[in-house]
Write a protein that holds these residues in place. Sequence first.
Motif, PDB file in Angstrom:
ATOM      1  N   GLY A  99       0.870  -1.171   0.000  1.00 40.60           N
ATOM      2  CA  GLY A  99       0.000   0.000   0.000  1.00 40.60           C
ATOM      3  C   GLY A  99       0.903   1.216   0.000  1.00 40.60           C
ATOM      4  O   GLY A  99       2.069   1.140  -0.392  1.00 40.60           O
ATOM      5  N   SER A 111      -6.471  -2.836  -3.190  1.00 45.07           N
ATOM      6  CA  SER A 111      -7.452  -2.591  -2.131  1.00 45.07           C
ATOM      7  C   SER A 111      -7.312  -1.169  -1.607  1.00 45.07           C
ATOM      8  O   SER A 111      -6.246  -0.787  -1.119  1.00 45.07           O
ATOM      9  CB  SER A 111      -7.257  -3.570  -0.978  1.00 45.07           C
ATOM     10  OG  SER A 111      -8.085  -3.199   0.119  1.00 45.07           O
ATOM     11  N   PRO A 112      -8.381  -0.376  -1.648  1.00 44.78           N
ATOM     12  CA  PRO A 112      -8.289   0.993  -1.127  1.00 44.78           C
ATOM     13  C   PRO A 112      -8.024   1.031   0.374  1.00 44.78           C
ATOM     14  O   PRO A 112      -7.571   2.038   0.902  1.00 44.78           O
ATOM     15  CB  PRO A 112      -9.653   1.608  -1.469  1.00 44.78           C
ATOM     16  CG  PRO A 112     -10.565   0.445  -1.650  1.00 44.78           C
ATOM     17  CD  PRO A 112      -9.714  -0.675  -2.150  1.00 44.78           C
ATOM     18  N   TYR A 113      -8.256  -0.067   1.059  1.00 37.44           N
ATOM     19  CA  TYR A 113      -8.016  -0.129   2.501  1.00 37.44           C
ATOM     20  C   TYR A 113      -6.522  -0.145   2.837  1.00 37.44           C
ATOM     21  O   TYR A 113      -6.149   0.033   3.985  1.00 37.44           O
ATOM     22  CB  TYR A 113      -8.704  -1.353   3.109  1.00 37.44           C
ATOM     23  CG  TYR A 113     -10.204  -1.324   2.934  1.00 37.44           C
ATOM     24  CD1 TYR A 113     -10.985  -0.381   3.604  1.00 37.44           C
ATOM     25  CD2 TYR A 113     -10.834  -2.212   2.078  1.00 37.44           C
ATOM     26  CE1 TYR A 113     -12.351  -0.343   3.438  1.00 37.44           C
ATOM     27  CE2 TYR A 113     -12.207  -2.176   1.915  1.00 37.44           C
ATOM     28  CZ  TYR A 113     -12.965  -1.244   2.589  1.00 37.44           C
ATOM     29  OH  TYR A 113     -14.332  -1.205   2.421  1.00 37.44           O
ATOM     30  N   ASP A 114      -5.679  -0.340   1.834  1.00 36.83           N
ATOM     31  CA  ASP A 114      -4.227  -0.357   2.040  1.00 36.83           C
ATOM     32  C   ASP A 114      -3.582   1.014   1.833  1.00 36.83           C
ATOM     33  O   ASP A 114      -2.360   1.134   1.840  1.00 36.83           O
ATOM     34  CB  ASP A 114      -3.568  -1.383   1.105  1.00 36.83           C
ATOM     35  CG  ASP A 114      -3.990  -2.801   1.432  1.00 36.83           C
ATOM     36  OD1 ASP A 114      -4.279  -3.078   2.618  1.00 36.83           O
ATOM     37  OD2 ASP A 114      -4.043  -3.631   0.511  1.00 36.83           O
ATOM     38  N   TYR A 115      -4.420   2.039   1.665  1.00 38.57           N
ATOM     39  CA  TYR A 115      -3.936   3.400   1.473  1.00 38.57           C
ATOM     40  C   TYR A 115      -4.549   4.285   2.557  1.00 38.57           C
ATOM     41  O   TYR A 115      -5.768   4.316   2.704  1.00 38.57           O
ATOM     42  CB  TYR A 115      -4.322   3.923   0.081  1.00 38.57           C
ATOM     43  CG  TYR A 115      -3.730   3.074  -1.019  1.00 38.57           C
ATOM     44  CD1 TYR A 115      -2.504   3.404  -1.568  1.00 38.57           C
ATOM     45  CD2 TYR A 115      -4.376   1.926  -1.477  1.00 38.57           C
ATOM     46  CE1 TYR A 115      -1.936   2.617  -2.568  1.00 38.57           C
ATOM     47  CE2 TYR A 115      -3.818   1.140  -2.473  1.00 38.57           C
ATOM     48  CZ  TYR A 115      -2.595   1.479  -3.013  1.00 38.57           C
ATOM     49  OH  TYR A 115      -2.050   0.700  -3.989  1.00 38.57           O
ATOM     50  N   GLN A 148      -4.437   8.273  -2.089  1.00 38.79           N
ATOM     51  CA  GLN A 148      -4.296   6.941  -2.663  1.00 38.79           C
ATOM     52  C   GLN A 148      -2.992   6.817  -3.433  1.00 38.79           C
ATOM     53  O   GLN A 148      -2.867   6.025  -4.347  1.00 38.79           O
ATOM     54  CB  GLN A 148      -5.510   6.633  -3.541  1.00 38.79           C
ATOM     55  CG  GLN A 148      -6.765   6.513  -2.700  1.00 38.79           C
ATOM     56  CD  GLN A 148      -8.035   6.651  -3.500  1.00 38.79           C
ATOM     57  OE1 GLN A 148      -8.020   7.036  -4.662  1.00 38.79           O
ATOM     58  NE2 GLN A 148      -9.144   6.353  -2.875  1.00 38.79           N
ATOM     59  N   ILE A 169     -12.437   0.511  -6.237  1.00 38.00           N
ATOM     60  CA  ILE A 169     -13.071   1.632  -5.533  1.00 38.00           C
ATOM     61  C   ILE A 169     -14.463   1.883  -6.098  1.00 38.00           C
ATOM     62  O   ILE A 169     -15.431   2.089  -5.362  1.00 38.00           O
ATOM     63  CB  ILE A 169     -12.195   2.902  -5.628  1.00 38.00           C
ATOM     64  CG1 ILE A 169     -10.909   2.712  -4.820  1.00 38.00           C
ATOM     65  CG2 ILE A 169     -12.957   4.137  -5.171  1.00 38.00           C
ATOM     66  CD1 ILE A 169      -9.863   3.777  -5.050  1.00 38.00           C
ATOM     67  N   LEU A 176     -16.800  -0.870  -4.868  1.00 33.35           N
ATOM     68  CA  LEU A 176     -17.122  -0.724  -3.448  1.00 33.35           C
ATOM     69  C   LEU A 176     -18.065   0.447  -3.205  1.00 33.35           C
ATOM     70  O   LEU A 176     -18.926   0.392  -2.323  1.00 33.35           O
ATOM     71  CB  LEU A 176     -15.836  -0.555  -2.627  1.00 33.35           C
ATOM     72  CG  LEU A 176     -14.945  -1.787  -2.545  1.00 33.35           C
ATOM     73  CD1 LEU A 176     -13.623  -1.443  -1.861  1.00 33.35           C
ATOM     74  CD2 LEU A 176     -15.644  -2.923  -1.834  1.00 33.35           C
ATOM     75  N   GLU A 196     -20.351  -0.257   0.231  1.00 28.03           N
ATOM     76  CA  GLU A 196     -19.373  -0.647   1.253  1.00 28.03           C
ATOM     77  C   GLU A 196     -18.401   0.485   1.581  1.00 28.03           C
ATOM     78  O   GLU A 196     -18.016   0.674   2.731  1.00 28.03           O
ATOM     79  CB  GLU A 196     -18.591  -1.875   0.786  1.00 28.03           C
ATOM     80  CG  GLU A 196     -17.592  -2.348   1.817  1.00 28.03           C
ATOM     81  CD  GLU A 196     -16.814  -3.580   1.389  1.00 28.03           C
ATOM     82  OE1 GLU A 196     -15.673  -3.713   1.840  1.00 28.03           O
ATOM     83  OE2 GLU A 196     -17.340  -4.401   0.597  1.00 28.03           O
ATOM     84  N   LEU A 197     -17.988   1.237   0.587  1.00 30.53           N
ATOM     85  CA  LEU A 197     -17.015   2.311   0.788  1.00 30.53           C
ATOM     86  C   LEU A 197     -17.497   3.532   0.006  1.00 30.53           C
ATOM     87  O   LEU A 197     -17.057   3.793  -1.102  1.00 30.53           O
ATOM     88  CB  LEU A 197     -15.630   1.865   0.314  1.00 30.53           C
ATOM     89  CG  LEU A 197     -14.471   2.811   0.568  1.00 30.53           C
ATOM     90  CD1 LEU A 197     -14.239   2.998   2.071  1.00 30.53           C
ATOM     91  CD2 LEU A 197     -13.196   2.270  -0.058  1.00 30.53           C
ATOM     92  N   ASP A 239     -17.833   7.271  -1.006  1.00 29.46           N
ATOM     93  CA  ASP A 239     -17.039   8.495  -1.013  1.00 29.46           C
ATOM     94  C   ASP A 239     -17.989   9.648  -1.306  1.00 29.46           C
ATOM     95  O   ASP A 239     -18.587   9.709  -2.384  1.00 29.46           O
ATOM     96  CB  ASP A 239     -15.957   8.391  -2.080  1.00 29.46           C
ATOM     97  CG  ASP A 239     -15.076   9.616  -2.187  1.00 29.46           C
ATOM     98  OD1 ASP A 239     -15.348  10.633  -1.513  1.00 29.46           O
ATOM     99  OD2 ASP A 239     -14.107   9.564  -2.958  1.00 29.46           O
TER     100      ASP A 239
END
Length: 166
Positions: A68, A91-95, A113, A143, A146, A151-152, A154
Amino acid sequence: MKKRFIFILCGLFLCAATIAATDYNVLQQGAVGDGKTLNTKSLQSAIDALHAKGGGQLYFPAGRYLTGSLQLKSNVTLYLEKEAVLLGSTSPYDYPGFSTEKELKVNNDHFDQALIYAEGAENIGITGEGCIDGQGRELALTIDSLHHTGELVDKHYNTYRKRPNT
């Protein structure tokens, strides 16, 4: 005598600079070059340790190193050997989310990101014959998916990315 003293002094300075520079091999720092293992923590720890020791080179031998966001720090260089790939996570969760509302409005981007970034750092670099594959398209599609599944979400999705409403 004066020239000899200056020569010796210069030699000592060069030796001290050489000793201060450090090289770390990412494999010896816990990274795995299989393209599947997330290496963000071990790579960032190595960058932080090099910075704390005054700088040096983080060496990537051949392999695929999934990560990330990495924050480069002063006096640290990433060296990617031929056949070494620094591979961005999809995975956006790694940023980390570190952009402020003001930055988003000014830059009209999602700096949070970034695969590699630096803030206030000096004397940094990325060298070697390897490559960096941020997998940006795959990350963007993840992204997008999601967001549409809820789930995510924005809140800037339509405004800043110029995407159509769904």
